[in-house]
Design an enzyme around this catalytic site. Structure first.
Site, short mmCIF file in Angstrom:
data_model
loop_
_atom_site.label_atom_id
_atom_site.label_comp_id
_atom_site.label_asym_id
_atom_site.label_seq_id
_atom_site.Cartn_x
_atom_site.Cartn_y
_atom_site.Cartn_z
N ASN A 1 -38.94 75.40 23.09
CA ASN A 1 -38.45 75.60 24.45
C ASN A 1 -37.57 76.83 24.52
OD1 ASN A 1 -36.59 74.03 22.99
ND2 ASN A 1 -35.75 73.06 24.80
N VAL A 2 -37.64 77.50 25.66
CA VAL A 2 -36.91 78.74 25.91
C VAL A 2 -36.23 78.60 27.27
CG1 VAL A 2 -37.07 81.25 26.13
CG2 VAL A 2 -38.60 80.05 24.55
N GLU A 52 -44.13 73.09 24.96
CA GLU A 52 -45.58 72.99 25.12
C GLU A 52 -46.14 74.23 25.82
OE1 GLU A 52 -43.31 70.76 25.83
OE2 GLU A 52 -43.96 68.72 25.37
N CYS A 65 -43.08 66.09 28.78
CA CYS A 65 -42.70 65.80 30.17
C CYS A 65 -43.97 65.79 31.04
CB CYS A 65 -41.70 66.84 30.69
SG CYS A 65 -42.44 68.46 31.04
N1 THU Z 1 -38.48 70.01 27.02
C1 THU Z 1 -39.57 70.49 26.36
O1 THU Z 1 -39.53 71.58 25.76
N2 THU Z 1 -40.70 69.73 26.37
C2 THU Z 1 -40.81 68.53 26.97
O2 THU Z 1 -41.90 67.99 27.06
C3 THU Z 1 -39.60 67.87 27.46
C4 THU Z 1 -38.47 68.77 27.75
C5 THU Z 1 -37.27 70.85 27.05
C6 THU Z 1 -36.98 71.46 28.39
C7 THU Z 1 -35.51 71.71 28.28
O3 THU Z 1 -35.31 72.98 27.68
C8 THU Z 1 -34.99 70.63 27.34
O4 THU Z 1 -36.13 70.09 26.71
C9 THU Z 1 -34.23 69.52 28.03
O5 THU Z 1 -34.95 69.01 29.09
#
Ligand code: THU
Length: 132
Positions: A43-44, A56, A87
């Site tokens: 995640n970024v 993802e 998510c």
């Molecule tokens: N996040 C993801 O990278 N993938 C997911 O499927 C769930 C949430 C990240 C987004 C955000 O940067 C952090 O988790 C908290 O929500």
């Protein structure tokens, strides 16, 4: 046959690269492609909270930029290395590139996208209208 342990290991590795200063919740995702490639993403986040990219998103971007293909297995982990669920938006992203049969590592064990996103909206809905 998916080597889930190496997929989880790749997800943990890329999780360590995440840019998540706002949520403090790094995520890593790794996916096995039908040609044997492994693609991954973290995640970024952004000062504009709403434009954060989930792990993802990076995974799918590497998949497509690397020539495409179908995802057959995906593992997503948190900082503790535990399996987390994609998510809602990311379930839709994964559906596009893996469909109903794509297997996902979840806290409840391996589940298919058909279980995680029942009655999904997918490309065939658009084909149906185009052909009508
Ligand atoms: N996040 C993801 O990278 N993938 C997911 O499927 C769930 C949430 C990240 C987004 C955000 O940067 C952090 O988790 C908290 O929500």
């Amino acid at each position: 046959m998916t080597d889930w342990e190496s997929l989880r290991a790749r997800a943990r590795e890329v999780c360590a690269k995440a840019y998540a200063p706002y949520s403090g919740y790094p995520v890593g995702a790794a996916g096995l492609v039908d040609d044997g490639r492994v693609v991954a993403g973290c995640n970024v986040e952004n000062a504009g909270y709403g434009v954060a990219l989930c792990a993802e998103c990076g995974l799918v971007s590497e998949l497509v930029a690397g020539g495409g293909g179908r995802l057959v297995a995906v593992a997503c982990v948190n900082r503790l290395g535990e399996a987390i669920l994609p998510c809602g938006r990311c379930r839709q992203l994964l559906w596009e590139h893996g469909g109903a049969a794509l297997e996902v590592d979840t806290p409840l064990g391996i589940q298919t996208m058909a279980q995680l996103l029942p009655q999904a909206f997918g490309p065939e809905a658009l084909d149906h209208i185009r052909e009508a």
